[in-house]
Write an enzyme that holds these catalytic residues in place. Sequence first.
Site, short mmCIF file in Angstrom:
data_model
loop_
_atom_site.label_atom_id
_atom_site.label_comp_id
_atom_site.label_asym_id
_atom_site.label_seq_id
_atom_site.Cartn_x
_atom_site.Cartn_y
_atom_site.Cartn_z
CB SER A 162 -1.18 -0.04 1.11
OG SER A 162 0.21 1.03 2.01
CG ASP A 163 1.43 5.98 -1.49
OD1 ASP A 163 2.02 5.76 -0.34
OD2 ASP A 163 1.25 6.78 -1.74
CD1 TRP A 164 5.00 5.21 4.76
CD2 TRP A 164 4.53 3.70 2.93
NE1 TRP A 164 6.05 3.91 4.70
CE2 TRP A 164 6.83 3.34 3.34
CE3 TRP A 164 4.42 3.36 1.66
CZ2 TRP A 164 6.70 2.13 3.05
CZ3 TRP A 164 5.21 1.86 1.78
CH2 TRP A 164 6.60 1.71 2.00
N GLY A 165 -0.08 4.63 4.45
CA GLY A 165 -1.40 5.83 5.20
C GLY A 165 -2.43 5.13 3.77
N GLY A 166 -2.14 4.45 2.86
CA GLY A 166 -3.55 4.70 2.01
C GLY A 166 -4.47 3.42 2.29
#
Length: 742
Positions: free
Chosen positions: A267-271
């Site tokens: 995942s993108d960071w915090g996505g």
Amino acid sequence: MKLNFIIPLALVLAAAGCNSNNSKKDVPVYLDPSKTVEQRVEDALSRMTLKEKVAMTHAQSKFSSAGVPSLGIPDIWHTDGPHGIRPEVLWDEWDQAGWTNDSCTAFPALINLAATWDRELSHLYGDCIGAEARYRKKDILLGPGINICRTPLGGRTFEYMGEDPYLSGQMVVPYVKGVQENGVAACVKHFAANNQETRRTATNSIVDDRTMYEIYLPAFKAAVVDGGAWAIMGSYNLYNGQFNCHNKKLLVDILKGEWGFDGVVVSDWGGTRDDDEAIVNGLDIEMGTWTNGLRGAASDSYAAYHLANPYLARLADGRASEDVLNDKVRRILRTVFRTSMSAEPHFGRFTSPEHFAAARKIATDGIVLLKNDGALPLNVPEGGKLLVVGENAYKMMVVGGGSSNLKTKYEIIPLDALHEVYDGKATVVWERGYVGDPTTDYNKVVTGQDLSESRPADVLIADAAAAAKEADCILYIGGLNKSAGQDNESTDRGDILLPYGQEKLIEALAATGKTLVVVNISGSPVAMPWADKANAIVQAWYGGSESGHALVDVLTGAVNPSGKLPFTVPFALADGPIKTERQYPGVREEGKQWWQEYYDEGVFVGYRWFTSKDIPVQYPFGYGLSYTTFDIADAAVKASGDGWKVTATLKNTGSVAGAEVVQLYISDKEASVERPVRELKGFEKIYLEPGESRRVEFTVGKDALSWFDAGKHAWVAEPGDFEAQLGTSSTDIRATVNFTLK
Ligand code: BGC
């Protein structure tokens, strides 16, 4: 500190062949490098508890996810990417940890790499950055980025490979291969339709299938299918109503289904935004900042990640199946056996002279000469005076910009490189001219420069103009930088003109009547209404550690420029395909939680729009001059196998050696749908001595003639007439040949 590497004694002894009968046969399969990756994966999986499996599927620190301590399988270390290896950060903070041995080689921004149009340099880039990652014990490199430049305002255009899916696809493949040859996974990002930074975490990209398959997916497909990428990063935005880190259509149907991707989705960071979707829709590792990702929570809350305790709870009560978990863990283990536990050991190299030389070569070969009335190469008389004006001659640019921020061993600024060349022969004087971004630090990485300035704007301009009167030649070095609102993550630009009053400054310098060479350093398109006042214009990029040397090599003629624009530079923003707010930056609609953004322009992105609508542009996609001239002649086409061979002769008709990029565009003369007037389907960069010529050959298959029929969900090549157009830019077509698909 938690010890993650305690290998049970029995396994150590077994691995070392120290078991009771001293034979190798008891070495666990997963530790046996002679076994295939798949055998090792299955063996490791069979030895893991449910908890160990879930632990692998989410972050345990800012940039690591867990291995399997009981099996001696190491943690997975992720790193940004994509221009160099990010400095070590604190366990749970973005700030650098303050190590003194983590200053990397800063490679040029990916837009600079794309502007080389040179596949070999892309492989060199990947190989070098992969080696740096391996040396630093990183397993997943968070890059390259290949989102299409849909609007010139996009804040991260500098981190991507331009506006064309074919160019991006051709350039990403060797990068991915180069990285992975070092036992490091390239994590291609950000998948997909993530074409702006404004409200990047709250915007729903509404894109029809034809546009998706023709424009926004091909480079990702190339990275996966041709490049064999081992990792993909989901993007922050939603696509057709679902967040991309767990978007079923993108991850399950297309990536893992149609393309057969066997790697890991990060995942993108915090996505990651939803417990259940994160489990079933193709995400494998949830990375992030805090719990609930973007919404903030207490620190050290990794256990509360969507794929942590909520996952365990669902597995316990039967809402989640272990089969789906096993698929994720297989992919993660595969990543481990491809990287840190690969059968073929890799040790990497860090900041070697070869890496800096590669950075310099790539930076130089991507610089684009936009205009030249003979002012370049620079001609500074012996004992004369070169006036350099502009903040970008002095400001270090490696620091800043967001997650691509780097701490580098050194950065050559243009002014220092000019002094290296001219000191002792001529005088080099610098005037700042304007104040852009005086900051000198990012995430606690500091450049050490002092960019404070007390003079007001009008005095800065007056001082520069006064100095110009004394000079033989003015070299202006300005453009954008990596601060918020410029080329920067999480913000887009406000417009496409030069910021900080630079236009007024350029006008004032031009008014002195002295020879004026303008260098625009940016990572995205800058319109130049002042262009006819400059004698020469150069488009340079964020060139990394060697940026100053690269630029000065081109300005002095030590290197003949050969870069080509990877995007269109329009005269005005309004000339482009984006006309409404619903296209960009999106609109709020009654009853909808997220911003809705409609890709109404369809496939007419970049030059596909301008050439089809016959709208003049300042500098077209694919454009770039040289200190020599080239001619394309004797174009021919002949049927060959299932397709055609298109050939032509490129000749260097000038007096210096140089390289030209022969570009092949295909034009469909009679389609049943509206198609762009031409689309790039081939290119070759060819270096020639003066007077030398070479035959260039392209293979054209049906794929190059096809458009994506959403109704049939298939690529379709319609019978009829086609043109193969050979040129040196998307508007400078030098030769055309016709052929017919029966
Ligand atoms: C960026 C990614 C980056 C990640 C980790 C995110 O905000 O969008 O490109 O890799 O942070 O730094």
